[in-house]
Structures are given as structure tokens and as C-alpha cells.
Design a protein around this motif. Structure first.
Motif, PDB file in Angstrom:
ATOM      1  N   ASP A  89       0.872  -1.231  -0.208  1.00 24.58           N
ATOM      2  CA  ASP A  89       0.321  -0.177  -0.259  1.00 24.58           C
ATOM      3  C   ASP A  89       1.063   1.356   0.633  1.00 24.58           C
ATOM      4  N   ALA A  90       1.987   1.552   0.588  1.00 21.31           N
ATOM      5  CA  ALA A  90       3.082   2.746   1.120  1.00 21.31           C
ATOM      6  C   ALA A  90       3.951   2.526  -0.266  1.00 21.31           C
ATOM      7  N   VAL A  91       3.514   1.406  -1.336  1.00 21.61           N
ATOM      8  CA  VAL A  91       4.531   1.409  -1.996  1.00 21.61           C
ATOM      9  C   VAL A  91       3.602   2.180  -3.441  1.00 21.61           C
ATOM     10  N   ARG A  92       2.099   1.617  -3.217  1.00 23.60           N
ATOM     11  CA  ARG A  92       1.138   2.098  -4.752  1.00 23.60           C
ATOM     12  C   ARG A  92       1.112   3.678  -4.471  1.00 23.60           C
ATOM     13  N   ARG A  93       0.813   4.244  -2.318  1.00 21.92           N
ATOM     14  CA  ARG A  93       1.225   5.677  -2.572  1.00 21.92           C
ATOM     15  C   ARG A  93       2.587   6.098  -3.426  1.00 21.92           C
ATOM     16  N   MET A  94       3.520   5.826  -2.627  1.00 21.04           N
ATOM     17  CA  MET A  94       4.832   6.919  -3.547  1.00 21.04           C
ATOM     18  C   MET A  94       5.110   5.906  -4.872  1.00 21.04           C
ATOM     19  N   MET A  95       4.258   5.435  -5.731  1.00 17.11           N
ATOM     20  CA  MET A  95       4.722   5.834  -6.915  1.00 17.11           C
ATOM     21  C   MET A  95       4.234   6.393  -7.544  1.00 17.11           C
ATOM     22  N   LEU A  96       2.339   6.194  -7.343  1.00 13.69           N
ATOM     23  CA  LEU A  96       0.751   7.233  -7.636  1.00 13.69           C
ATOM     24  C   LEU A  96       1.820   8.787  -7.469  1.00 13.69           C
ATOM     25  N   GLU A  97       2.234   8.992  -6.120  1.00 13.27           N
ATOM     26  CA  GLU A  97       2.552  10.826  -5.722  1.00 13.27           C
ATOM     27  C   GLU A  97       3.601  10.595  -6.527  1.00 13.27           C
ATOM     28  N   ARG A  98       4.252  10.147  -6.627  1.00 12.92           N
ATOM     29  CA  ARG A  98       5.644  10.712  -7.638  1.00 12.92           C
ATOM     30  C   ARG A  98       5.583  10.537  -8.939  1.00 12.92           C
ATOM     31  N   HIS A  99       4.231   9.732  -9.296  1.00 13.07           N
ATOM     32  CA  HIS A  99       4.601   8.968 -10.964  1.00 13.07           C
ATOM     33  C   HIS A  99       5.268   8.407 -11.363  1.00 13.07           C
ATOM     34  N   ALA A 100       6.081   7.521 -10.277  1.00 10.08           N
ATOM     35  CA  ALA A 100       6.965   6.302 -10.563  1.00 10.08           C
ATOM     36  C   ALA A 100       6.619   5.279 -10.996  1.00 10.08           C
ATOM     37  N   ARG A 101       7.115   4.374 -11.958  1.00 14.02           N
ATOM     38  CA  ARG A 101       7.173   3.242 -12.895  1.00 14.02           C
ATOM     39  C   ARG A 101       7.766   2.362 -12.190  1.00 14.02           C
ATOM     40  N   TYR A 102       9.112   2.529 -11.118  1.00 14.12           N
ATOM     41  CA  TYR A 102       9.835   2.036 -11.530  1.00 14.12           C
ATOM     42  C   TYR A 102      10.290   2.468 -10.076  1.00 14.12           C
ATOM     43  N   MET A 103      10.997   1.191  -9.215  1.00 15.07           N
ATOM     44  CA  MET A 103      11.268   1.470  -7.701  1.00 15.07           C
ATOM     45  C   MET A 103      12.418   0.709  -7.258  1.00 15.07           C
ATOM     46  N   PRO A 104      14.129   0.806  -7.549  1.00 18.67           N
ATOM     47  CA  PRO A 104      14.693   0.643  -6.501  1.00 18.67           C
ATOM     48  C   PRO A 104      14.679  -0.251  -5.185  1.00 18.67           C
ATOM     49  N   VAL A 105      15.031  -1.664  -4.429  1.00 17.82           N
ATOM     50  CA  VAL A 105      14.432  -2.107  -3.425  1.00 17.82           C
ATOM     51  C   VAL A 105      15.948  -1.964  -2.746  1.00 17.82           C
ATOM     52  N   MET A 106      16.318  -1.155  -1.642  1.00 12.98           N
ATOM     53  CA  MET A 106      17.032  -1.956  -0.746  1.00 12.98           C
ATOM     54  C   MET A 106      16.722  -2.582   0.474  1.00 12.98           C
ATOM     55  N   ASP A 107      17.941  -3.041   0.272  1.00 12.14           N
ATOM     56  CA  ASP A 107      18.540  -3.857   2.120  1.00 12.14           C
ATOM     57  C   ASP A 107      19.697  -2.941   2.518  1.00 12.14           C
ATOM     58  N   GLY A 108      19.082  -2.260   3.426  1.00 10.63           N
ATOM     59  CA  GLY A 108      20.327  -1.402   4.067  1.00 10.63           C
ATOM     60  C   GLY A 108      21.069  -0.594   2.551  1.00 10.63           C
ATOM     61  N   HIS A 109      21.982  -0.873   2.320  1.00  7.25           N
ATOM     62  CA  HIS A 109      22.792   0.299   0.717  1.00  7.25           C
ATOM     63  C   HIS A 109      22.850  -0.916  -0.050  1.00  7.25           C
ATOM     64  N   MET A 110      22.233  -2.558   0.630  1.00  8.01           N
ATOM     65  CA  MET A 110      22.510  -3.084  -0.844  1.00  8.01           C
ATOM     66  C   MET A 110      21.139  -3.705  -1.666  1.00  8.01           C
ATOM     67  N   LEU A 111      21.742  -3.509  -3.340  1.00  6.18           N
ATOM     68  CA  LEU A 111      20.531  -2.940  -4.242  1.00  6.18           C
ATOM     69  C   LEU A 111      20.018  -4.414  -4.160  1.00  6.18           C
ATOM     70  N   MET A 112      18.636  -4.932  -3.819  1.00  4.51           N
ATOM     71  CA  MET A 112      18.120  -6.373  -3.932  1.00  4.51           C
ATOM     72  C   MET A 112      16.871  -6.334  -4.472  1.00  4.51           C
ATOM     73  N   GLY A 113      16.647  -5.369  -5.268  1.00  3.52           N
ATOM     74  CA  GLY A 113      15.894  -5.898  -6.919  1.00  3.52           C
ATOM     75  C   GLY A 113      14.784  -4.403  -7.143  1.00  3.52           C
ATOM     76  N   VAL A 114      14.507  -4.251  -8.303  1.00  3.86           N
ATOM     77  CA  VAL A 114      13.607  -3.637  -8.760  1.00  3.86           C
ATOM     78  C   VAL A 114      12.005  -3.694  -8.498  1.00  3.86           C
ATOM     79  N   VAL A 115      10.952  -2.623  -8.014  1.00  2.51           N
ATOM     80  CA  VAL A 115       9.384  -2.912  -8.271  1.00  2.51           C
ATOM     81  C   VAL A 115       9.248  -2.125  -9.267  1.00  2.51           C
ATOM     82  N   SER A 116       8.152  -2.695 -10.517  1.00  3.24           N
ATOM     83  CA  SER A 116       7.770  -1.946 -11.194  1.00  3.24           C
ATOM     84  C   SER A 116       6.000  -1.302 -10.923  1.00  3.24           C
TER      85      SER A 116
END
Length: 150
Positions: A89-116
Motif C-alpha cells: 500500500d505504501a509503495v502504491r501511494r509513493m509511486m502514484l504521488e511521484r508518477h514513478a513506474r519503477y522503484m529500486p528495493v534496498m536492504d541497507g546499502h545493498m540493491l535487492m531488485g526493482v519493483v515496477s
């Protein structure tokens, strides 16, 4: 549902690009891998996001040519980030507010993936389908009241 649930299903394949790589090279990677985005990484840190939106803007700005443009010149700096425990729900809200279609997923400083946005929409539909199945099963197994015609 959390971001970690989506990444577990989606898999861990991840493509990144460096800021000083050519935009043409990044575009070729996006086309070859049929991807709408690349995470821009420098010195092990996420410094930007390159999506088809930034590519199109830059190509139009340069009269239909990519020329010698680097990823750094075209990328979106300071991309929207989330972590493995972020709720959908938080991801959806953030994506809609910023018109973002892709969001990198972090675990601390490590890139874990991208959620579209597609990943998010798919997860919501699957979650709703599951809830609908449970509700239908519950209604189907509803106990009959005593004395009711059955």
C-alpha cells in the motif's frame, strides 16, 4: 503484502548501468533485455534511475538523436527507494504521488531488485483473487439456519 513477497516471486535478475556509460549503450541493453528501466549505480551506491521516460525526453531534446549523451545526463537522480519490509500500500501511494513506474528495493546499502508498477498491480490483483476465493468458500459453506428450507 510486502515488497519482499513480490521479489521472491519475481526473481533476482537485476541489470544496472553506470552513470558514465553512454545512453545509446543503456538503450541497447534495455531493448535487448526488454526492460523499461535500469538502476544507475556508482561506487556501489544507487545514484539514479534510467527509464524509458528519461530516454524519450532526452532523444526529443536532442532532435531525435542520442549522440554522445551519457546516462548521467539523462537519468533521474535521487530515485524513489523502498526496502524489503515496505508494505505494498505504501509503495502504491509513493509511486502514484511521484508518477514513478519503477522503484529500486534496498536492504541497507545493498540493491535487492526493482519493483515496477506492473508488479504492484499484479500483486494487488492476485491478492484480491485470493480473498475472493476465500469469501466464496466461506459463503458456500455458510451453515443453514435450523428450520430453513435447504
Amino acid at each position: 503484502m510486502k515488497v519482499s513477497d513480490i521479489l521472491r516471486v519475481k526473481g533476482g535478475t537485476l541489470y544496472v548501468v553506470k552513470p558514465d556509460d553512454s545512453l545509446a549503450q543503456a538503450m541497447a541493453t534495455m531493448a535487448e533485455k526488454d526492460m523499461g528501466s535500469l538502476v544507475v549505480v556508482e561506487g556501489g551506491a544507487v545514484v539514479g534511475m534510467l527509464t524509458f521516460r528519461e530516454v524519450i525526453k532526452d532523444v526529443v531534446k536532442n532532435g531525435g538523436s542520442v549522440g554522445q549523451v551519457t546516462v548521467r545526463e539523462a537519468m533521474e537522480p535521487n530515485p524513489l527507494l523502498c526496502n524489503m519490509d515496505t508494505e505494498m500500500d505504501a509503495v502504491r501511494r509513493m509511486m502514484l504521488e511521484r508518477h514513478a513506474r519503477y522503484m529500486p528495493v534496498m536492504d541497507g546499502h545493498m540493491l535487492m531488485g526493482v519493483v515496477s508498477f506492473y508488479d504492484v498491480a499484479k500483486a494487488v490483483v492476485e491478492e484480491q483473487n485470493f480473498e475472493n476465493q476465500l469469501l466464496k468458500a466461506y459463503i458456500r459453506d455458510w451453515p443453514q439456519a435450523e428450520g430453513a428450507a435447504g
